[in-house]
Enzyme design. Structure first.
Site, mmCIF file in Angstrom:
data_model
loop_
_atom_site.group_PDB
_atom_site.id
_atom_site.type_symbol
_atom_site.label_atom_id
_atom_site.label_comp_id
_atom_site.label_asym_id
_atom_site.label_seq_id
_atom_site.Cartn_x
_atom_site.Cartn_y
_atom_site.Cartn_z
ATOM 1 N N GLU A 251 0.817 -1.205 0.000
ATOM 2 C CA GLU A 251 0.000 0.000 0.000
ATOM 3 C C GLU A 251 0.856 1.263 0.000
ATOM 4 O O GLU A 251 0.531 2.251 -0.675
ATOM 5 C CB GLU A 251 -0.946 0.000 1.202
ATOM 6 C CG GLU A 251 -2.117 -0.957 1.072
ATOM 7 C CD GLU A 251 -3.104 -0.524 -0.006
ATOM 8 O OE1 GLU A 251 -3.027 0.639 -0.469
ATOM 9 O OE2 GLU A 251 -3.956 -1.335 -0.390
ATOM 10 N N GLU B 283 2.123 1.653 -3.542
ATOM 11 C CA GLU B 283 1.086 2.010 -4.510
ATOM 12 C C GLU B 283 0.661 3.471 -4.388
ATOM 13 O O GLU B 283 0.439 4.154 -5.391
ATOM 14 C CB GLU B 283 -0.131 1.097 -4.331
ATOM 15 C CG GLU B 283 0.073 -0.323 -4.811
ATOM 16 C CD GLU B 283 -1.145 -1.203 -4.617
ATOM 17 O OE1 GLU B 283 -1.100 -2.379 -5.028
ATOM 18 O OE2 GLU B 283 -2.150 -0.723 -4.039
ATOM 19 N N GLU B 284 0.525 3.964 -3.159
ATOM 20 C CA GLU B 284 -0.012 5.312 -2.969
ATOM 21 C C GLU B 284 1.040 6.407 -3.085
ATOM 22 O O GLU B 284 0.716 7.533 -3.490
ATOM 23 C CB GLU B 284 -0.714 5.411 -1.616
ATOM 24 C CG GLU B 284 -1.977 4.555 -1.532
ATOM 25 C CD GLU B 284 -2.825 4.897 -0.312
ATOM 26 O OE1 GLU B 284 -2.435 5.814 0.455
ATOM 27 O OE2 GLU B 284 -3.884 4.269 -0.136
#
Length: 339
Positions: free
Chosen positions: A220, A223-224
């Site tokens: 995460e 990805e962000e």
């Protein structure tokens, strides 16, 4: 002598009305069943009789055919495997018309009932969706659905149904990523609850199927924000909420991460902005101070920074139930000092 041999038909006729020996009458009937009888005289003067169509004994294949016809044909059954709780699992694959399917299904349920089975799980791939309606009409109900199949279930005995419900929880993570400057990695979202609020928050996300918490946190963050990181600890199991996503409950874990890179490349689809922010500035946001849950998380992170708090590290382990590797999250420092 040859001309004086009586014709067979009168003999057969008289055999029905006169008291000739039974074995002779049976012999005459046997001879008369031949298609054509030829009388010849051999070189020794004896009379021989032959037939153009020899009489053969009944073959074994004929006997087998008769035997099979005499028995009632066994009904077809659905192919199934046993589960660990006295139930059966059926994985459908081949197309089948609804009428035939219902007949086979009823025979199968009757068979499973005789075996003492309880729950029936039928897994329907998406190309057999036409069988959903007949299954529901036979008493099956929906259990869960995935992109490529639908699972329906049925309870056979007249007792309380003990089939477990579908998965009830989602697992989410929040990533507390701090660098050596006491700066925390934060984002603003352009979708969802925080869109347009101006709130800076930790990168968050949902754990995928068959994904560990520590692995999900690394994914995460990448990805962000585009930042590489490694998992350090679970700082807190911070929330169990209900009725949050299609009536499911949420489990949320705050994970401390160590950054392995610093350059930010935000994900444009979900993230409006991303930056490194001094931890004190993050913690002082009115939104954080207003909500007890976020304030507690901030306090836990602060205590960890100052060395006053220890979370749960991931210890790779195994189980006798399978060959799969598992993570046990525990306070490794406290455990070591207690041994």
């Amino acid at each position: 002598m040859l001309r004086s041999l009586p014709k067979l038909s009168p003999l057969l006729s008289s055999a029905r009305t006169t008291n000739i020996p039974r074995f002779l009458a049976n012999s005459l009937r046997f001879v008369s069943s031949a298609q054509t009888i030829t009388r010849t005289k051999t070189s020794t003067g004896r009379i021989a009789m032959t037939t153009r169509a020899p009489i053969r004994p009944m073959s074994s294949s004929t006997v087998s055919s008769i035997t099979a016809e005499d028995h009632v044909q066994q009904p077809k059954l659905l192919k199934s495997t046993d589960d660990d709780h006295d139930g059966v699992i059926v994985e459908m694959d081949q197309p089948m018309d609804a009428a035939t399917f219902v007949l086979i299904l009823r025979s199968s349920i009757s068979h499973w009932k005789q075996l003492g089975k309880k729950g029936v799980w039928i897994k329907l791939p998406i190309h057999l969706a036409s069988l959903v309606e007949p299954l529901v009409k036979e008493g099956f109900w929906y259990h869960h659905a995935e992109p490529k199949y639908l699972m329906l279930v049925y309870w056979i005995p007249e007792t309380a149904n003990t089939i477990p419900v579908n998965a009830t929880h989602r697992v989410g993570i929040g990533a507390f990523v701090m660098n050596e400057k006491r700066e925390v990695l934060v984002v603003q979202e352009n979708s969802g609850h925080f869109r347009g609020s101006g709130v800076w928050k930790f990168p968050t996300g949902v754990v995928d199927q068959e994904e560990d918490i520590c692995v999900a946190a690394v994914r995460e963050v990448k990805e962000e924000t585009g930042v590489d990181s490694e998992f350090v600890e679970v700082l807190a199991f911070s929330r169990q909420s209900h009725k949050s996503f299609f009536d499911k409950s949420d489990l949320f874990f705050v994970c401390m991460m160590r950054p392995l890179s610093s350059d930010i490349q935000k994900q444009r689809l979900e993230i409006e902005a991303s930056r490194w922010m001094p931890f004190e500035e993050y913690s002082a946001q009115p939104f954080v101070q207003k909500h007890d849950l976020l304030k507690y998380i901030s306090d836990v992170c602060s205590a960890k920074i100052d060395g006053r708090y220890s979370g749960y590290s991931a210890v790779s382990t195994s189980s006798s139930f399978s060959d799969q590797k598992y993570y046990l999250y525990l306070n490794a420092g406290a455990l070591k000092s207690s041994l």
